[in-house]
Design an enzyme around this catalytic site. Structure first.
Site, short mmCIF file in Angstrom:
data_model
loop_
_atom_site.label_atom_id
_atom_site.label_comp_id
_atom_site.label_asym_id
_atom_site.label_seq_id
_atom_site.Cartn_x
_atom_site.Cartn_y
_atom_site.Cartn_z
N HIS A 60 97.89 4.89 26.78
CA HIS A 60 96.86 5.18 27.78
C HIS A 60 97.00 4.38 29.08
O HIS A 60 96.40 4.75 30.08
CB HIS A 60 95.46 4.94 27.19
CG HIS A 60 95.12 5.91 26.10
ND1 HIS A 60 94.96 7.25 26.32
CD2 HIS A 60 94.94 5.72 24.77
CE1 HIS A 60 94.67 7.86 25.17
NE2 HIS A 60 94.66 6.95 24.21
N ARG A 91 102.00 -0.15 21.85
CA ARG A 91 101.57 1.15 21.37
C ARG A 91 102.33 2.19 22.19
O ARG A 91 102.13 2.29 23.40
CB ARG A 91 100.08 1.38 21.50
CG ARG A 91 99.76 2.86 21.14
CD ARG A 91 98.34 3.11 20.81
NE ARG A 91 97.46 2.99 21.95
CZ ARG A 91 96.13 3.12 21.88
NH1 ARG A 91 95.56 3.37 20.72
NH2 ARG A 91 95.38 2.99 22.96
N ASP A 125 113.77 -2.06 21.84
CA ASP A 125 114.93 -2.60 22.58
C ASP A 125 114.51 -3.60 23.65
O ASP A 125 115.25 -4.53 23.95
CB ASP A 125 115.74 -1.46 23.22
CG ASP A 125 116.70 -0.81 22.22
OD1 ASP A 125 116.84 -1.33 21.09
OD2 ASP A 125 117.32 0.22 22.57
N GLN A 154 98.72 4.12 13.28
CA GLN A 154 97.28 4.28 13.53
C GLN A 154 96.71 5.41 12.69
O GLN A 154 97.26 6.53 12.69
CB GLN A 154 97.04 4.56 15.01
CG GLN A 154 96.98 3.30 15.85
CD GLN A 154 96.22 3.53 17.14
OE1 GLN A 154 96.83 3.89 18.14
NE2 GLN A 154 94.90 3.35 17.12
N GLU A 162 93.52 7.53 12.82
CA GLU A 162 92.47 7.74 13.81
C GLU A 162 92.13 9.22 13.96
O GLU A 162 91.78 9.68 15.03
CB GLU A 162 92.87 7.12 15.16
CG GLU A 162 94.23 7.52 15.68
CD GLU A 162 94.55 6.92 17.04
OE1 GLU A 162 93.67 6.37 17.70
OE2 GLU A 162 95.70 7.07 17.47
N ASP A 194 89.24 7.67 18.64
CA ASP A 194 89.84 8.98 18.35
C ASP A 194 89.32 9.54 17.03
O ASP A 194 89.12 10.75 16.90
CB ASP A 194 91.37 8.87 18.34
CG ASP A 194 91.92 8.91 19.76
OD1 ASP A 194 91.43 9.74 20.56
OD2 ASP A 194 92.80 8.11 20.09
C1 3PY Z 1 90.94 4.45 19.28
O1 3PY Z 1 89.84 3.92 19.09
O2 3PY Z 1 91.15 5.66 19.24
C2 3PY Z 1 92.07 3.60 19.57
O3 3PY Z 1 93.18 4.07 19.54
C3 3PY Z 1 91.81 2.16 19.88
O4 3PY Z 1 92.95 1.46 19.97
MG MG Z 2 93.27 6.11 19.70
#
Ligand code: 3PY
Ligand code: MG
Length: 254
Positions: A45, A69, A83, A145, A147, A173
């Site tokens: 982001h 990320r 890298d 993640q 999410e 998310d």
């Molecule tokens: C979320 O809350 O979706 C995230 O990815 C926070 O890092």
């Molecule tokens: Mg997220």
């Protein structure tokens, strides 16, 4: 040599990080000096080029680890992040076992995975090439993640994938996928988060999560969360600077 993020995840103490989204090496340097254990460099982001991210990593002092990320679960993005010398990657929106396997494979050199080899900062531009490639599969952290409610549904097959060093829950998310966008403390989102945490704790997989504010940290850490990212660089600016502006306006009014 710096303690790896994976080694730190095995220590009994929880790890404090924060999200860094601005392309400022000075800011990363400062956050490391303030005492964060790790920085979550946000190329999903934040407006960061791979060159920006490299300079942010280079600026970090102390034993602070840097995890990038990546913008998506993509072998090219993962390869580039590693890298430039990131201590690990955070892969967003991993929703199934096969997706988790892909993320792990992209971060591991053969024969375990399919990360390709090139001259890069991670091994001091070739100076310590053999040393790096021999230890990278054990030292580079792969954090996926969870999410999305689809990922919660597929939790067992995701957590069964070999080589996941940690799970990072994205409450925002996740809330969106449950039609509660932004309502991260609603009962349904909190129940999904609790389910993910419990499954990770049961399987011995370190679990982490993003929190906008530090007020719920004690409860969070008591529930088994091993690593947290609290706030963002921009949030620290607007919350701190906002208070000064408020005090100034109150002074003028009074
Ligand atoms: C979320 O809350 O979706 C995230 O990815 C926070 O890092
Ligand atoms: Mg997220």
């Amino acid at each position: 040599m710096k303690t790896t993020f994976i080694e730190k995840l095995r220590e009994p103490r929880p790890l404090l990080g924060t999200i860094v989204s601005l392309p400022s090496p000075e800011l990363s340097e400062l956050l490391s000096l303030i005492g964060f254990d790790w920085l979550f460099i946000d190329m999903e982001h934040g407006p960061l080029s791979i060159g920006d991210a490299q300079r942010m990593i280079q600026a970090v002092k102390t034993d602070c680890n840097t995890l990038i990320r990546v913008a998506e679960n993509n072998p090219v993005l993962i390869k580039q992040a590693l890298d430039i010398g990131a201590d690990g990657i955070i892969v967003p929106l991993v929703n199934s076992g096969p997706e988790a396997r892909e993320a792990v494979a992209s971060a591991r050199y053969p024969p375990v995975g399919n990360r390709s080899v090139g001259i890069a900062r991670a091994h001091d531009y070739g100076l310590h090439f053999m040393d790096y490639i021999q230890r990278a599969n054990q030292s580079v952290a792969v954090i996926i993640q969870i999410e999305h409610q689809q990922a919660v549904h597929n939790l067992d097959e995701i957590l069964a994938v070999d080589g996941i060093d940690g799970v990072f829950i994205g409450p925002y998310d996740l809330s969106g996928s449950m039609n509660r966008l932004g309502d991260v403390f609603s009962d349904s989102v909190q129940a999904a988060i609790a389910r993910v945490k419990a499954a990770c704790v049961q399987k011995g997989i370190p679990v982490g999560l993003f929190m906008q504010q530090a007020d719920r940290l004690p409860a969070e850490l008591a529930s088994g969360t091993r690593f947290v990212a609290v706030g963002t660089d921009t949030f620290f600016v607007w919350s701190g600077a906002g208070k000064v502006v408020e005090a100034f306006r109150a002074g003028l009014a009074g």
